[in-house]
Design an enzyme around this catalytic site. Structure first.
Site, mmCIF file in Angstrom:
data_model
loop_
_atom_site.group_PDB
_atom_site.id
_atom_site.type_symbol
_atom_site.label_atom_id
_atom_site.label_comp_id
_atom_site.label_asym_id
_atom_site.label_seq_id
_atom_site.Cartn_x
_atom_site.Cartn_y
_atom_site.Cartn_z
ATOM 1 N N ASP A 104 0.830 -1.205 0.000
ATOM 2 C CA ASP A 104 0.000 0.000 0.000
ATOM 3 C C ASP A 104 0.872 1.267 0.000
ATOM 4 O O ASP A 104 1.790 1.392 0.802
ATOM 5 C CB ASP A 104 -0.919 -0.019 1.230
ATOM 6 C CG ASP A 104 -2.124 0.874 1.045
ATOM 7 O OD1 ASP A 104 -1.956 2.041 0.656
ATOM 8 O OD2 ASP A 104 -3.252 0.394 1.304
ATOM 9 N N THR A 141 -7.133 4.285 -1.528
ATOM 10 C CA THR A 141 -6.856 2.865 -1.338
ATOM 11 C C THR A 141 -7.969 1.940 -1.827
ATOM 12 O O THR A 141 -7.727 1.021 -2.611
ATOM 13 C CB THR A 141 -6.571 2.590 0.147
ATOM 14 O OG1 THR A 141 -5.410 3.348 0.509
ATOM 15 C CG2 THR A 141 -6.321 1.115 0.403
ATOM 16 N N TYR A 224 -9.985 -9.051 7.220
ATOM 17 C CA TYR A 224 -8.935 -8.069 7.446
ATOM 18 C C TYR A 224 -8.631 -7.872 8.934
ATOM 19 O O TYR A 224 -9.527 -7.661 9.752
ATOM 20 C CB TYR A 224 -9.297 -6.716 6.826
ATOM 21 C CG TYR A 224 -8.171 -5.728 7.026
ATOM 22 C CD1 TYR A 224 -6.958 -5.929 6.386
ATOM 23 C CD2 TYR A 224 -8.305 -4.646 7.889
ATOM 24 C CE1 TYR A 224 -5.896 -5.073 6.597
ATOM 25 C CE2 TYR A 224 -7.240 -3.776 8.101
ATOM 26 C CZ TYR A 224 -6.043 -4.002 7.452
ATOM 27 O OH TYR A 224 -4.977 -3.165 7.665
ATOM 28 N N ASP A 260 2.405 2.809 3.124
ATOM 29 C CA ASP A 260 1.383 3.863 3.182
ATOM 30 C C ASP A 260 1.259 4.431 4.587
ATOM 31 O O ASP A 260 1.177 5.646 4.785
ATOM 32 C CB ASP A 260 0.026 3.287 2.754
ATOM 33 C CG ASP A 260 -1.073 4.326 2.787
ATOM 34 O OD1 ASP A 260 -1.082 5.189 1.887
ATOM 35 O OD2 ASP A 260 -1.904 4.293 3.702
ATOM 36 N N HIS A 308 -1.315 3.363 -5.066
ATOM 37 C CA HIS A 308 -1.174 4.799 -5.341
ATOM 38 C C HIS A 308 0.169 5.236 -4.796
ATOM 39 O O HIS A 308 0.859 4.465 -4.119
ATOM 40 C CB HIS A 308 -2.301 5.602 -4.669
ATOM 41 C CG HIS A 308 -2.443 5.262 -3.215
ATOM 42 N ND1 HIS A 308 -1.504 5.639 -2.274
ATOM 43 C CD2 HIS A 308 -3.349 4.519 -2.548
ATOM 44 C CE1 HIS A 308 -1.855 5.161 -1.094
ATOM 45 N NE2 HIS A 308 -2.965 4.458 -1.225
ATOM 46 N N HIS A 421 -2.541 11.180 -0.383
ATOM 47 C CA HIS A 421 -2.777 10.728 -1.752
ATOM 48 C C HIS A 421 -4.264 10.857 -1.985
ATOM 49 O O HIS A 421 -5.030 11.070 -1.041
ATOM 50 C CB HIS A 421 -2.301 9.280 -1.925
ATOM 51 C CG HIS A 421 -2.878 8.346 -0.906
ATOM 52 N ND1 HIS A 421 -4.096 7.721 -1.085
ATOM 53 C CD2 HIS A 421 -2.437 7.974 0.320
ATOM 54 C CE1 HIS A 421 -4.361 6.978 -0.018
ATOM 55 N NE2 HIS A 421 -3.379 7.119 0.861
HETATM 56 ZN ZN LIG Z 1 -3.544 2.891 -0.130
#
Ligand SMILES: [Zn+2]
Length: 488
Positions: A104, A141, A224, A260, A308, A421
């Site tokens: 990520d 994301t 998750y 990330d 990203h 982002h």
């Molecule tokens: Zn992300």
């Protein structure tokens, strides 16, 4: 950014420098143009030249040997890159297996921040998007992860933001929403299951959702939990390769939150990012090791991507909606998200076009701090390359921020530096990585940047299964993959 314009460019293999020296000197040695060979002195000179040449050749060979010995990146069969015209056949597996890995927020260029021998092993022996993978807009994301596995732009797969309201029902989508109604399109694990094949997901947005033949099977579909150590995730994925050949899932996902997580805290240039990148590289190394021990590394297709990039948001580059009050009041309950994607849904009675006109008038007046760095659009008027209009879930008013700027409702005391982002996907800072390694990817090949909606068709091509309709180009896989003359 026409997907059909994408073409491949095969990088010539890095030739062995001693090989070119050899051919040069062989030419000199066979030169018959010397008419004075009977002259003893000339013979001595000639012999000396040969000796010097041989010494130079030996030295060059030694240096080249040392150069390649010091390189910690093993190159397997790299000299044949330009000779590869078809895919390599499987040696141990009885079906292609694609392992899709997401790191990520892995901004393009992070791979050069520190020593990343394992990531570079995949690059050197595989195919890389030379200037990075282009995310979809908004560069967030959930929209991007779901575009990667569906081949659809967010307006079509329904996950138009990390959180949003359904304007019809008023229900709220969050990153913990697993009801199938939110998740449109057909993700790869569903496509695979629809073909009677097995998939396994070790975290991926949307993977817990039951859709079609995909039931999120226990043991092969992890719910998750960000606290699961990365090592445990890799070990679990490796354990799938210990199953009987017919039970090995043909498609697997593996997800890492880093870098990330660190990028938001410190921006793209903090030392924490370097550490996180090194940590991801260690996980790739652990994975390669485990696959090699099982004798399947060259059989498995590894596709490593990010969702990203990341850009620093320091320097108080802020815009406050309350500063627009002389032109129009934008109450907080009109705003679905602030930054970097400003999304506004005014209540009935307020024409979106009037709101847009008044906001832009204020922003361009020169009286609003950083006003020129935000431009507000009716969603239908956004540049078409963003593909961000064709869904009722997308609020009617979207603000585009310049790189590194943020929107807030009102002035507060604390203004912190960090990273963000979500900006225009045309920005280079939003790009991430694409690396493909496996039997269908040429070694050492560089391809031009492409949008991540192309990945769905790449995976279905490698797996030899029919995919669902999507926004990727049908012809794209043939521009990146080696043709496959084998049954598998
Ligand atoms: Zn992300």
């Amino acid at each position: 950014m026409g997907s059909d314009s994408v073409s491949t460019s095969t990088k010539p293999p890095q030739g062995d420098p001693s090989a070119s020296l050899l051919s040069l000197n062989a030419g000199s040695l066979s030169d018959p143009s010397n008419p004075h060979q009977k002259n003893t002195a000339n013979s001595v000179i000639f012999t000396s030249l040969i000796l010097v040449t041989c010494i130079a050749l030996a030295a060059a060979s030694a240096f080249s040997f040392l150069f390649f010995s010091f390189s910690s990146v093993p190159r397997t069969d790299s000299s044949s890159a330009s000779l590869q015209t078809t895919s390599r056949s499987l040696t141990k597996l009885n079906h292609p297996v694609v392992l899709l890995i997401s790191s990520d927020g892995f901004r393009f260029g992070y791979q050069f921040k520190t020593h990343t021998p394992n990531i570079h092993r995949l690059i050197v022996n595989g195919t890389e998007a030379e200037t990075g993978l282009i995310p979809v807009f908004p560069t967030l994301t959930f929209p991007n992860h779901y575009s990667i596995v569906t081949g659809l732009y967010p307006a079509h797969h329904g996950i138009i933001n990390n959180y949003f309201d359904d304007p019809k029902t008023g229900e709220v989508f969050t990153m913990a929403s697993h009801e199938p109604k939110w998740w449109l399109g057909e993700p790869l694990w569903e496509t695979v299951a629809n073909h009677g094949l097995k998939a396994a997901t070790y975290f991926w947005p949307g993977s817990e959702v039951h859709k079609g033949s995909w039931t999120c099977p226990p043991g092969f579909c992890k719910f998750y939990n960000g606290s699961v150590p990365f090592d445990e995730r890799v070990d679990t994925v490796l354990s799938y390769f210990d199953l009987p050949a017919s039970e090995i899932p043909v498609f697997m996902t593996l997800y890492f939150e880093d870098p990330d997580h660190q990028g938001h805290n410190v921006g793209p240039d903090g030392p924490e990012i370097t550490e996180a990148v090194a940590g991801i590289d260690r996980m790739i190394g652990k994975l390669i090791d485990g696959l090699e021990k099982r004798g399947v590394f060259e059989d498995v297709t590894i596709i490593m991507v990010g969702d990203h990039g990341m850009v620093g948001t320091c320097d108080k580059r802020l815009i406050f909606l309350d500063d627009l009050a002389p032109w129009i009041d934008i109450p907080a309950d009109w705003v679905q998200s602030y930054t970097p994607l400003l999304a506004i849904r005014p209540p009935p009675g307020f024409a979106p076009s009037d709101v847009v006109a008044k906001m832009n008038e204020g922003l361009r007046s020169g009286k609003v701090q950083n006003g020129k760095n935000l431009k507000v659009y009716l969603k239908e008027k956004l540049p078409s390359r963003l593909h961000y209009a064709a869904s009722a879930r997308i609020p009617p008013i979207i603000g585009m921020l310049d790189e590194g700027f943020k929107v807030e409702q009102k002035r507060t005391e604390g203004q912190e530096c960090g990273g963000a982002h979500g900006y225009d996907n045309a920005l280079f800072s939003m790009r991430t990585i694409f690396i493909g390694h496996g039997p269908r990817f040429a070694r050492g090949q560089k391809v031009p940047s492409f949008e991540n909606v192309q990945i769905y068709n790449l995976v279905t091509s490698i797996l030899n299964i029919q995919g669902a309709p999507n926004n990727g180009s049908v012809s794209f896989p043939s521009t990146v993959l080696l043709p496959n003359p084998h049954k598998f």
